[in-house]
Design an enzyme around this catalytic site. Structure first.
Site, mmCIF file in Angstrom:
data_model
loop_
_atom_site.group_PDB
_atom_site.id
_atom_site.type_symbol
_atom_site.label_atom_id
_atom_site.label_comp_id
_atom_site.label_asym_id
_atom_site.label_seq_id
_atom_site.Cartn_x
_atom_site.Cartn_y
_atom_site.Cartn_z
ATOM 1 N N LEU A 64 0.844 -1.204 0.000
ATOM 2 C CA LEU A 64 0.000 0.000 0.000
ATOM 3 C C LEU A 64 0.877 1.251 0.000
ATOM 4 O O LEU A 64 2.054 1.198 0.357
ATOM 5 C CB LEU A 64 -0.896 -0.037 1.248
ATOM 6 C CG LEU A 64 -1.820 -1.261 1.299
ATOM 7 C CD1 LEU A 64 -2.314 -1.532 2.710
ATOM 8 C CD2 LEU A 64 -2.997 -1.069 0.348
ATOM 9 N N LYS A 170 14.837 0.476 5.138
ATOM 10 C CA LYS A 170 14.319 0.994 3.871
ATOM 11 C C LYS A 170 14.393 2.526 3.814
ATOM 12 O O LYS A 170 14.808 3.097 2.802
ATOM 13 C CB LYS A 170 12.867 0.510 3.700
ATOM 14 C CG LYS A 170 12.114 1.118 2.552
ATOM 15 C CD LYS A 170 12.645 0.695 1.202
ATOM 16 C CE LYS A 170 11.930 1.456 0.094
ATOM 17 N NZ LYS A 170 12.534 1.214 -1.213
#
Ligand code: NAD
Length: 300
Positions: A64, A170
């Site tokens: 998402l 990340k």
């Protein structure tokens, strides 16, 4: 295995295709009908809600856009935690705030549902090839269970630490890539101003200390690197808005940790400004187009 896949956009579709190719079944859900149709076109079956996708599957994957979407998809009405039975493993592969991952993991745990964060790097080409880099946060047992499924979509799967740690890795990576993209664009505009050939400069930098993945794979000057988004009028690839979001995650983490940061907020604002000028849904290498020289005319 039957896998529930929630969020079948730019990345979700090629990722679920690789699950199908490796023999898994996929039951997909997306709030946008056209995106869900895309997943069904690739061979997934259709769920009417995230809860239904979770109920009909043995493992759930989410892909998402941002933290609020992940919190809605898990915790909202018709969300995953409504459908997932106790013991179910959920893997969120979106890039979001590590704090949001921990909140969702906590809420899941209260219902006996297991959660790992597993954001990815590599963009659409590596999502298509099934060679994404995947950085995982979660309990060792859950990560081991997730690995064979993750291996259908990625080549390098690294367990970073507890829940939220994958997201930390990340956002640190994207801080570097986002700043590098702006730096590469600035450098090539300066070279252009001096009349230095962009191809020759690329050759020099690729053999020098300024070499960077962003230049090698997503060169902002059209026509220099095979699959670069610049060759397709900056069709993403990785959207400017998503990179601005990721730099924002790094900046807000730094604020919470009281770590001084200078170049990441500057790069974020350049990308935000590019977005304000209509480039938000183009690849982030489009920042080169945005950084054109200003007028040489004196002020009147
Ligand atoms: P995208 O916007 O193309 O796809 C996300 C999908 O989620 C959309 O189809 C949207 O309709 C759907 N969605 C939103 N809320 C939903 C909900 N509550 N329930 C179900 N579906 C919902 O984005 P993307 O490019 O696929 O990126 C997804 C994530 O992966 C982001 O966090 C991004 O930062 C990260 N990422 C993207 C790339 C890339 O190159 N595009 C690379 C690495 C990581």
């Amino acid at each position: 295995m039957k896998i529930g896949f929630v969020g079948t956009g730019t990345m979700g579709q090629p990722m679920l295709s690789n699950l199908l190719k490796k023999g898994h079944g996929v039951v997909a859900y997306d709030v946008v009908a056209a995106m869900l149709d895309g997943a069904v076109g690739r061979g997934a079956s259709r769920a009417g809600s995230a809860a239904e996708a979770a109920k009909q599957s043995e493992l759930v994957i989410t892909m998402l856009p941002s933290s609020s979407h992940v919190e809605t998809a898990y915790l909202g009405g018709g969300g995953i935690l409504e459908g997932a039975p106790s013991g179910r493993l959920c893997i969120d592969m979106s890039t979001i705030d590590p704090g949001a991952s921990r909140r969702v993991a906590e809420a899941a745990k209260k219902r006996g549902v297991r959660f790992v964060d597993a954001p990815v790097s590599g963009g659409v080409p590596r999502a298509e090839d099934g060679t994404l880099a995947i950085m995982v946060g979660g309990e060792a047992r859950d990560v081991e269970e997730a690995k064979p499924v993750l291996a259908c979509m990625g080549a390098n799967i690294i367990h970073v630490g507890p829940v939220g740690s994958g997201e930390v890795a990340k956002i640190c990576n994207n801080l570097i890539a986002g700043v590098a993209a702006v730096a590469v664009s600035e450098a090539f505009r300066i070279a252009e101003g001096f009349g230095v050939d962009a191809k020759v400069l690329t050759e020099v930098i690729s053999k020098s200390s300024g070499n960077t993945w962003v230049m090698e794979h997503m060169h902002p000057v059209p026509g220099l690197v095979g699959k670069a988004p610049a060759n397709r009028d900056y069709a993403p690839g990785f959207m400017t808005d998503l990179m601005a979001k990721d730099l924002g995650l790094a900046v807000s983490a730094a604020r919470d940790l009281r770590v001084p940061v200078f170049v990441s907020p500057a790069a974020q604002q350049v990308l935000r400004l590019a977005s304000s000028h209509g480039l938000g849904r183009k690849d982030f290498s489009v920042v080169y187009e945005f950084l054109r020289p200003s007028s040489r005319q004196a002020p009147v």
